[in-house]
Design an enzyme around this catalytic site. Structure first.
Site, PDB file in Angstrom:
ATOM      1  N   SER A 158       0.964  -1.024  -0.058  1.00 49.11           N
ATOM      2  CA  SER A 158      -0.077   0.056   0.031  1.00 49.11           C
ATOM      3  C   SER A 158       0.793   1.214  -0.103  1.00 49.11           C
ATOM      4  O   SER A 158       1.713   1.555  -0.999  1.00 49.11           O
ATOM      5  CB  SER A 158      -0.817  -0.116   1.186  1.00 49.11           C
ATOM      6  OG  SER A 158      -1.948   0.871   1.123  1.00 49.11           O
ATOM      7  N   ASP A 312      -8.632  -5.428  -5.538  1.00 45.53           N
ATOM      8  CA  ASP A 312      -8.228  -4.331  -5.061  1.00 45.53           C
ATOM      9  C   ASP A 312      -9.278  -3.001  -5.700  1.00 45.53           C
ATOM     10  O   ASP A 312      -9.110  -2.846  -6.738  1.00 45.53           O
ATOM     11  CB  ASP A 312      -6.810  -3.909  -4.970  1.00 45.53           C
ATOM     12  CG  ASP A 312      -6.447  -2.894  -4.076  1.00 45.53           C
ATOM     13  OD1 ASP A 312      -6.981  -1.750  -3.795  1.00 45.53           O
ATOM     14  OD2 ASP A 312      -5.221  -3.071  -3.562  1.00 45.53           O
ATOM     15  N   HIS A 341      -8.078  -4.768  -1.202  1.00 48.81           N
ATOM     16  CA  HIS A 341      -6.738  -4.272  -1.046  1.00 48.81           C
ATOM     17  C   HIS A 341      -6.097  -4.802   0.193  1.00 48.81           C
ATOM     18  O   HIS A 341      -4.953  -5.078   0.368  1.00 48.81           O
ATOM     19  CB  HIS A 341      -7.082  -2.669  -0.514  1.00 48.81           C
ATOM     20  CG  HIS A 341      -5.764  -1.991  -0.191  1.00 48.81           C
ATOM     21  ND1 HIS A 341      -4.727  -2.272  -1.188  1.00 48.81           N
ATOM     22  CD2 HIS A 341      -5.330  -1.325   0.631  1.00 48.81           C
ATOM     23  CE1 HIS A 341      -3.677  -1.418  -0.467  1.00 48.81           C
ATOM     24  NE2 HIS A 341      -4.084  -0.990   0.637  1.00 48.81           N
TER      25      HIS A 341
END
Lengths: 365, 365
Positions: A158, A312, A341
Site C-alpha cells: 500500500s 483491490d 486491498h
C-alpha cells in the site's frame, strides 16, 4: 540510545547461526525499537522540519558484510508494530537471515507528525510531506545510522509500496530488489477521489476545528472509517461475510470493531497529513525525471517483483500492471483473492502465504 | 387537476398518427406532470402516511386498448425530470408510441418526503419506506388513476431497477416486460456498506442536528457528494479524464460542479430517507416469498432483460448476473463501458445507444 543498540546488534554476527528454538528466542531479543534524530530536515515543500524524528524498529542483525538489510516501510496510518505479520523465522523476511528495518512514515505519530511536533509546526500547521521526503529520511537512517551500503530488498504494502517504488527510483544503485505490493508509483485520479471522500467525511465534523481541536473529532473519524470500509475490502468479501473469519459477529460489529477501532486509535491531523502524502505520491516528481512516470520507472535497476490484489478497489491490478510493465524486467503477479486491498495486510492466511512465497523466490534470485 | 388532464390525453388516440415534426411538438404538449393523491397509505413499517402524494410525469398517450403503458420509476435522489434522456421520438421509450409514466420515488421531495410532509411525520420523523411500498403506490397510480390493465414494460436504472424488479415480482400477471439496469433485486452487503459511508459523511456534520436542521447541513452534503464521486464512476473513467466530455475543466471542478451540485439541490432528510429505502431493498421480503430471493425471482413471468455496467462499483455485473440467472428466461447483457454506474444515466452517448437498442429489441419481442 535504542538506535545504538540496533547498530551494536547488527555488528555482532549472523542470527542464522543459532538452532530453530534458540534462534526464535534470539530473534525476539533482537527486535529493537529506536528513534533516529535527524535534526533539521528540509522538505520538498520548502519547510524545514526541526528536530525531525524517524521512528523505526529493526528485526535481526546486520551481517558482517552488511549485505542482508531489508527495508520495509509502514503503510497508511500504521505503526511499525502493525505490519510484523510478514516477519518471522521461516518466512521470507526471516530475522535469522536478514536485518529488517521498519521505518515509520512521517506523520504516523511515532515519527514526526502533527500530533507530536512542538509549535509552531504542530497540528494543523504540520508541513506537507512527500513520499520522496520519507525515502530521503529512510535513506539517511539506513546509510548513516546503520552503515548499510546496499539494500537486499525494499518491500512494502500500500503506501509502503509507494515508498518501495520511490527507493528503487531514487537509489537505483543501492536497491538490489524491490517488491511493492498493492500500491502504485503514482497515485491515480480515482484513488485521489476516494481519498477526497474520506477527507471530506472526517472534516465535515465541526469538532475537527480546522485541525485545532483539543478533543478528538471522533464523529468525523468514525465517518472516515465507515467510508473506508467500503473501499478496503471487495464486494465478494462482504457478500461471503468473510469478516466472520476475523472474529466479528455481525456486519455492524465489523464496521465498528474493525474499522472504527482502527482509526479511532489515530490522531485526525496525522491521518490527514498522511492522506496528503498519499494523494501527492508520484515517482515521476523525483528531481531528474521531469514529472515523467515512464522515465522514472525505466530508471529502476533493482530486480522487481510487483504484486496487485485481484479485487483491490483503489490500487487496481490494471493500474499496477501498467506500471510494472514500465520497469525493466519486472515480474508482475496478481494475488488471487476476494480480500480486496486488505489481501496484503496479513489477514487472510492464503494471501499471506502467496506473498511470502513470492518474496522468498525474489530473495533467492 | 393535472392527473385528469393526463387521463384525458390518454383516451384521445394514438400519438404515432402525426408526422415527425408535428409529433415532436405534440409529444412535448403531451407531457403532463401530476400528483396522485393517495390519502392514507399504510406502509410496510406499520406507519400510516396521511395525505400521501405520488408525483409523476407522463409522456405520450394511452392507446385505445390501453396496452401501451410503460412505467419508468426514478432512481436515487432524482426527480422525474432528471431521467428524460431515455424518452423521445425515435427512441425505445417513444412517446409517439407509448404512454410512459414516470412516478417519483417516495422521499424524493416531489412525492411525499421528509421535506414536504406536515408534522408530525415531517423531517426526521418521516417513516421508513420500502421499495415494496413504492411499487404498491405506483400500482395504484397506474391501475386506479390511468386504468391500465397490463403494463408493456417496467424499466429503470439503479434504484429504478429495484422498483422494476419489485413490479415484476409483485405483479407477475400485469407486467409484460421488465428491464432493470444497473441495479439489484436485493441490496448486497457491500452496497449497504457504501451507503453507510455516505450516510456517516452527511451526518458527521453537526449542522444536520439529527434531522431537525433549519438551515441545510451543506458541509455534510458536500462530504456525502465527495464520497459518492468515487463510487459513481469507475477507476478508468477518472484515469481517462472523461469528465472533460461533460464540460468540466478540472477534476475538482467535476467534484464540485457535478457531484456537490447534484446533491446540494436536495434535502438532507430526503437523501437519508431514500438511502434507507435502498439499504432495505429486497424482493425476497415481498409477502409470500418468506424472505427468499430465489423464490421471488423465480416467480417473475415478465420477459426480462437485465443489464449491468461492466465497471459498476456497487451494482456489479457479478451480482446482477447472478440475479438474472434466477429469473426464468431472462436475458442478461453487460454494458461495455468505463463509465461505471453512471453508464446508465444518459451521460455517455455510446452507452445510451446500447441501452436504447436493447430496449427496442425487448419491446419488439
Amino acid at each position: 540510545m535504542a538506535s545504538d543498540l540496533a547498530r551494536k546488534g547488527g555488528s555482532d554476527g549472523n542470527a542464522t547461526d543459532g538452532g530453530a528454538g534458540s534462534a526464535r528466542a534470539l530473534a525476539a531479543a533482537e527486535s529493537v525499537e529506536g528513534v533516529f534524530e535527524m535534526g533539521d530536515f528540509v522538505l520538498q515543500s520548502g519547510a524545514t522540519l526541526r528536530d525531525t524524528k524517524l521512528a523505526y524498529k529493526t528485526h535481526g542483525r546486520l551481517s558482517a558484510d552488511r549485505s542482508n538489510a531489508i527495508v520495509y516501510p509502514t503503510p497508511y496510518s500504521a505503526h511499525h508494530s502493525d505490519i510484523e505479520w510478514l516477519i518471522g523465522p521461516g518466512k521470507a523476511l526471516d530475522p535469522e537471515k536478514y536485518f529488517i528495518v521498519v521505518p515509520d512514515m512521517l506523520g504516523n505519530g511515532l515519527s514526526s507528525a502533527p500530533s507530536n511536533t512542538p509549535p509552531p509546526y504542530d497540528r494543523a500547521r504540520f508541513p506537507n510531506v512527500t513520499i520522496h521526503d520519507n525515502v530521503r529520511a529512510q535513506h539517511r537512517l539506513v546509510t548513516e545510522q546503520f552503515g548499510v551500503p546496499r539494500v537486499a530488498l525494499v518491500v512494502g504494502w500500500s503506501m509502503g509500496a509507494q515508498q518501495a517504488f520511490q527507493w528503487a527510483v531514487s537509489h537505483p544503485e543501492l536497491v538490489e530488489r524491490v517488491a511493492p505490493f498493492c500500491g502504485t508509483a503514482r497515485t491515480t485520479p480515482h484513488n485521489l477521489v476516494f481519498l477526497e471522500g474520506i477527507k471530506a467525511a472526517l472534516t465535515a465534523d465541526a469538532a475537527w476545528e480546522e485541525g485545532w481541536y483539543e478533543k478528538p473529532p471522533t464523529k468525523g473519524i468514525r465517518a472516515f472509517a465507515r467510508v473506508y470500509a467500503g473501499w478496503g475490502f471487495s464486494q465478494p468479501f462482504y457478500k461471503q461475510e468473510l469478516w466472520r473469519t476475523l472474529g466479528f459477529s455481525s456486519l455492524d460489529d465489523f464496521l465498528i470493531g474493525f474499522w472504527e477501532r482502527r482509526f479511532l486509535r489515530r490522531d485526525a491531523n496525522n491521518l490527514l497529513a498522511m492522506l496528503w502524502t498519499w494523494q501527492h505520491n508520484d515517482v515521476g516528481a523525483t528531481p531528474a525525471f521531469d514529472g515523467k512516470l515512464e522515465r522514472a520507472l525505466a530508471a529502476i535497476k533493482a530486480r522487481a517483483l510487483v504484486m496487485a490484489g485481484e479485487t483491490d478497489l483503489y490500487f487496481t491490478p490494471e493500474d499496477i500492471g501498467f506500471e510494472a510493465s514500465l520497469i525493466p524486467g519486472a515480474r508482475f503477479e496478481v494475488i488471487r483473492s476476494v480480500w480486496g486491498h486488505q489481501c496484503g495486510n496479513g489477514l487472510n492466511p492464503a494471501d499471506s502465504r502467496f506473498i511470502d512465497e513470492q518474496l522468498k523466490a525474489l530473495l533467492a534470485a
